[in-house]
Design an enzyme around this catalytic site. Structure first.
Site, PDB file in Angstrom:
ATOM      1  N   SER A  64       0.825  -1.194   0.000  1.00  0.00           N
ATOM      2  CA  SER A  64       0.000   0.000   0.000  1.00  0.00           C
ATOM      3  C   SER A  64       0.866   1.255   0.000  1.00  0.00           C
ATOM      4  O   SER A  64       1.659   1.443  -0.918  1.00  0.00           O
ATOM      5  CB  SER A  64      -0.939  -0.058   1.207  1.00  0.00           C
ATOM      6  OG  SER A  64      -2.051   0.758   1.024  1.00  0.00           O
ATOM      7  N   ASP A  71      -9.066  -4.040  -5.765  1.00  0.00           N
ATOM      8  CA  ASP A  71      -8.509  -3.476  -4.535  1.00  0.00           C
ATOM      9  C   ASP A  71      -9.266  -2.196  -4.187  1.00  0.00           C
ATOM     10  O   ASP A  71      -9.368  -1.289  -5.005  1.00  0.00           O
ATOM     11  CB  ASP A  71      -7.018  -3.168  -4.741  1.00  0.00           C
ATOM     12  CG  ASP A  71      -6.297  -2.821  -3.443  1.00  0.00           C
ATOM     13  OD1 ASP A  71      -6.839  -2.037  -2.650  1.00  0.00           O
ATOM     14  OD2 ASP A  71      -5.178  -3.322  -3.242  1.00  0.00           O
ATOM     15  N   HIS A  80      -7.405  -5.898  -0.379  1.00  0.00           N
ATOM     16  CA  HIS A  80      -6.307  -4.949  -0.465  1.00  0.00           C
ATOM     17  C   HIS A  80      -4.975  -5.674  -0.362  1.00  0.00           C
ATOM     18  O   HIS A  80      -4.699  -6.345   0.628  1.00  0.00           O
ATOM     19  CB  HIS A  80      -6.446  -3.934   0.665  1.00  0.00           C
ATOM     20  CG  HIS A  80      -5.420  -2.849   0.644  1.00  0.00           C
ATOM     21  ND1 HIS A  80      -5.009  -2.228  -0.513  1.00  0.00           N
ATOM     22  CD2 HIS A  80      -4.723  -2.268   1.649  1.00  0.00           C
ATOM     23  CE1 HIS A  80      -4.103  -1.304  -0.216  1.00  0.00           C
ATOM     24  NE2 HIS A  80      -3.907  -1.314   1.072  1.00  0.00           N
TER      25      HIS A  80
END
Length: 527
Positions: free
Chosen positions: A236, A468, A496
């Site tokens: 991320s 996602d 995610h």
């Protein structure tokens, strides 16, 4: 209240919500001061730093980590120093908390593998101790020392401090979909109070928590570990951090995995709007699954998934007017803000969908908001005693420094709301207003949107998940197109990030790269 934060759980690496929206970018070159604003992000790329170490930084690069036991079996910890201001390295230090678990063998040690779970604001030390150091594939842990450093301003590395627990409770319950001028004034007041508290408690540090500075800190850590190159897995926001490192130090980039990738060319408005659409995509996947289950509170079995969105939005509206009990010891009720946070929290991982169905059923049918409050508290990292980690404080501090604010006034947000609602009928309005938070930050931004090319770096694996919610798949494609040596690896699925989430295809490709240095074929797809 929502922020540009990504990285949800210790298992998957991910998070979001509280003052802006998801991740952020970094500055345009070696300096930490603002560069001249370009006409377009495509016009400028992050510049590499000189290969030689400046004399003023030699004391930092000459450090040796002094390892000691830190209370978690198998792990040892150390503290390293970095300059508070890289432009003026003699003006003070920042202490960086580092943890590692040494390679277990058998096989030849491959060096250190630095891991970061995202955020910005996620504790990498907590992540490596709770998951990465024990949950990464055994063959990876056998060959690498598993290492993490809390970024400056985060957790154990001189944390940014803002509101206390009671004030954070008030902040997280503030109505983020104002219906009139009074509610708009209250929301703006909450953003200002949060920003002023950060400025009062962490004035000096707030100017020096940018992604560029944290990436430079990682190079100091690399040197202290005795590694010629940095091997790294970032999830991320951690992809932004890893890409920034590669851009600044392409010759020192080793085996880099960027999972749940960010696109550094996007301004805050576009990032927030794209992420809003990402959460709508994730919600539609949840809704399609939900209406096939006998306990779905958003529609009868087999009903259209669009109906689920309408029912959820109507429920949020009811909570806006009439919050419901939660049984919370501190007297918190479940209003629209906390309910929205709880739903969004479950979008990060499809394994949370059953928990969300149960929480929604209790709230919608029994007027019991306890389940959704549990999800919201996990998202905000609030413990049972009413204490919050500094995740949200650090998240805002990095986001608001890395990019100019998405909007400067409530009037600008009001004009943008229709576009956000088009992107997500369920979450759009709240996420539009969340984009206003950085407008009141006590220090100005030092970064702008830009490309990261990292020319001369070894192959970099960029991973994107097609549905996602927090880092939409087009961002992974965009970052892979910018990085000169990127290999794009796609996971066709929900949730995610992708590594360690159950896809043998994804895990095998990444493990092969980490252990043998052989990247997957560019464009490889897994399900």
């Amino acid at each position: 209240m929502h922020t540009r934060r990504s990285s949800r759980s210790l298992r998957t690496g991910g998070t979001l919500l509280a003052t802006a929206l998801l991740v952020s970018a970094c500055s345009l070159g070696a300096s930490t001061s603002a560069a001249t604003s370009p006409t377009s992000a495509a016009d400028v790329a992050l510049g590499a730093l000189p290969r030689s170490t400046p004399a003023a930084l030699s004391p930092y690069y000459g450090q040796k980590a002094r390892w000691h036991s830190c209370g978690v079996p198998g792990f040892e910890c150390a503290t390293l120093k970095a300059p508070l201001d890289y432009d003026k390295p003699v003006g003070g230090d920042v202490r960086l908390a580092v943890a590692r678990k040494k390679a277990t063998g058998p096989g030849k040690r491959l060096g250190s593998l630095l891991v970061n779970p995202g955020g910005p604001g996620g504790s990498a030390v907590a992540y490596v101790q709770a998951y990465a150091g024990i949950g990464y594939p055994a063959e990876v842990r056998a060959r690498y020392d598993m290492v993490a450093v809390d970024p400056r301003g985060v957790a154990r590395s001189e944390p940014v401090e803002c509101l206390d627990g009671r004030d954070m409770d008030t902040y997280t319950q503030t109505d983020s979909t104002p219906d009139d001028a009074r509610e708009t004034t209250e929301l703006v007041g909450a953003y200002k109070k949060f920003a002023e508290a950060c400025g009062a408690h962490s004035a000096k540090l707030l100017r020096h928590v940018s992604t560029v500075e944290t990436a430079r800190d990682m190079d100091i850590v690399r040197a202290a570990l005795g590694d010629a190159k940095l091997n790294y897995v970032g999830a991320s926001y951690g992809t932004f951090l890893g890409a920034t490192y590669a851009g600044l130090f392409p010759g020192r980039a080793g085996r880099l995995v960027l999972d749940g990738a960010m696109d550094p060319t996007l301004p805050a408005r576009r990032l927030n709007l794209d992420q809003t659409a990402g959460f709508e995509t994730a919600f539609q996947s949840f809704a399609k699954d939900c209406v096939q289950q006998p306990d779905c509170p958003l529609g009868a079995k087999g009903s259209p998934s669009a109906e689920a969105g309408r029912k959820l939005k109507a429920f949020f509206r009811k909570l806006d007017a009439h919050p419901i009990p939660t049984g919370d010891a501190d007297g918190r009720t479940l209003g629209e803000a906390l309910a929205t946070t709880g739903v969004i929290a479950a979008m990060y991982d499809e394994s949370s969908w059953a928990q969300l169905r149960e929480a929604l059923s209790s709230a919608m049918k029994k007027h019991d908001g306890a389940g959704l409050l549990v999800l919201a508290d996990s998202y905000y990292e609030r413990d049972g005693d009413g204490r919050y980690s500094n995740l949200m404080s650090a998240n805002a501090a990095v986001n608001c420094l890395d990019l100019p604010p998405a909007y400067d006034s409530p009037e600008e947000v009001e004009k943008a709301v229709p576009a956000f609602e088009k992107a997500s009928p369920v979450f759009g309005e709240g996420l539009a207003w969340a984009s206003l938070s950085c407008a009141y930050w006590p220090v100005g931004p030092t970064g702008e949107p830009h490309r990261i090319e990292a020319r001369g770096a070894a192959p970099i694996v960029v991973v994107g998940t097609t549905r996602d919610p927090a880092t939409p798949y087009p961002w992974a494609r965009a970052l892979a197109a910018q990085l000169a040596s990127a290999r794009l690896l796609t996971y066709e699925g929900d949730g995610h990030t992708a590594y360690g989430r159950g896809s043998t295809c994804i895990d095998s490709a990444i493990n092969t790269y980490l252990l043998r240095g052989t990247p997957p074929v560019d464009g490889k797809r897994c399900s």
